[in-house]
Scaffold this motif. Structure first.
Motif, mmCIF file in Angstrom:
data_model
loop_
_atom_site.group_PDB
_atom_site.id
_atom_site.type_symbol
_atom_site.label_atom_id
_atom_site.label_comp_id
_atom_site.label_asym_id
_atom_site.label_seq_id
_atom_site.Cartn_x
_atom_site.Cartn_y
_atom_site.Cartn_z
ATOM 1 N N GLU A 110 10.787 64.309 23.923
ATOM 2 C CA GLU A 110 10.160 65.172 24.929
ATOM 3 C C GLU A 110 9.195 64.401 25.823
ATOM 4 O O GLU A 110 8.890 64.844 26.929
ATOM 5 N N ASP A 113 11.456 63.363 28.500
ATOM 6 C CA ASP A 113 11.892 64.565 29.211
ATOM 7 C C ASP A 113 10.790 65.031 30.179
ATOM 8 O O ASP A 113 11.028 65.309 31.359
ATOM 9 N N GLU A 146 8.901 72.241 30.009
ATOM 10 C CA GLU A 146 8.727 70.872 29.502
ATOM 11 C C GLU A 146 7.306 70.646 28.985
ATOM 12 O O GLU A 146 7.118 69.922 28.005
ATOM 13 N N HIS A 149 7.375 72.153 25.547
ATOM 14 C CA HIS A 149 8.141 71.343 24.596
ATOM 15 C C HIS A 149 7.297 70.177 24.081
ATOM 16 O O HIS A 149 7.269 69.899 22.887
HETATM 17 FE FE LIG Z 1 12.216 69.336 26.936
#
Ligand SMILES: [Fe+2]
Ligand SMILES: [Fe+2]
Length: 212
Positions: A110, A113, A146, A149
């Motif tokens: 993550e 990401d 995001e 996350h």
């Molecule tokens: Fe993510």
């Protein structure tokens, strides 16, 4: 024609989201805590949508979403390594340890990401016209997810590690309870637990002072 490095960013981001789907599927096999499993099941669904959004974005910008650059191959390799690491941990037969490995793999995955989407947002700001509109629309749809996350899973990782160490832990983590969306909020949530943890430790009698 969009710039070569923006193309690289979008194709790598797409590859990373595809790897993310596999990472979450494996992480779900490792999750012991019910609330964490629920959380990751939601993130898996969102990540599947991120693949769709990036595929559409690539097409809208005239890119072939199936093109795999050398950079994409590296991203895929790293994603597969996380899956392999979790499978190794599962095979070792210690569910608590496997859950911690999964938390770490998710946090690491993550981190990229989150960084990818931050860069996509920066590219939206730096561009004009239809490219900017397409980048902005995708960014606005995904960015909040995001944040969640990354910051929430970091909280789970820390608190589950503390629990495994026999130290007072907060589960679900404060990042989850406060539904933090920024690095500053995540830091505040983390710090909010420190005094409570210290107080609890002080109340515990030290072994050398315990009555016999
Ligand atoms: Fe993510
Ligand atoms: Fe994502």
């Amino acid at each position: 024609m969009i710039a070569a490095q923006l193309k690289e960013l979008l194709l790598q981001s797409l590859e990373h989201e595809k790897g993310g789907v596999l990472i979450y599927r494996t992480a779900l096999e490792c999750a012991v805590n019910d609330e964490l499993r629920e959380e990751w099941a939601e993130y898996l669904e969102q990540t599947e949508n991120h693949v769709e959004v990036l595929t559409s974005l690539c097409k809208a910008l005239g890119l072939d979403p199936g093109e795999r650059t050398p950079g994409c191959q590296v991203v895929q390799h790293v994603g597969k390594s996380f899956v392999q690491a979790m499978k190794m941990a599962l095979a070792a037969g210690n569910p608590v340890a496997a859950e911690l490995v999964a938390c770490e793999c998710v946090v690491l995955a993550e981190t990229k990401d989150h960084a990818d989407w931050e860069l996509i947002g920066a590219c939206a700001d730096a561009h004009e016209g239809e490219t900017a509109v397409a980048l902005r629309a995708a960014y606005d749809e995904i960015e909040d997810e995001e944040d969640e996350h990354l910051y929430h899973t970091k909280g789970w990782c820390r608190e589950l590690w503390l629990k495994s160490l026999g130290i007072s832990a907060t589960l679900p983590p404060p990042e989850e309870k406060r539904d933090v969306k920024t690095a500053v909020e995540a830091d505040q949530a983390k710090k909010s637990e420190k005094p409570r943890r210290r107080n609890r430790a002080r109340k515990r009698p030290r072994p050398d002072r315990a009555r016999k």
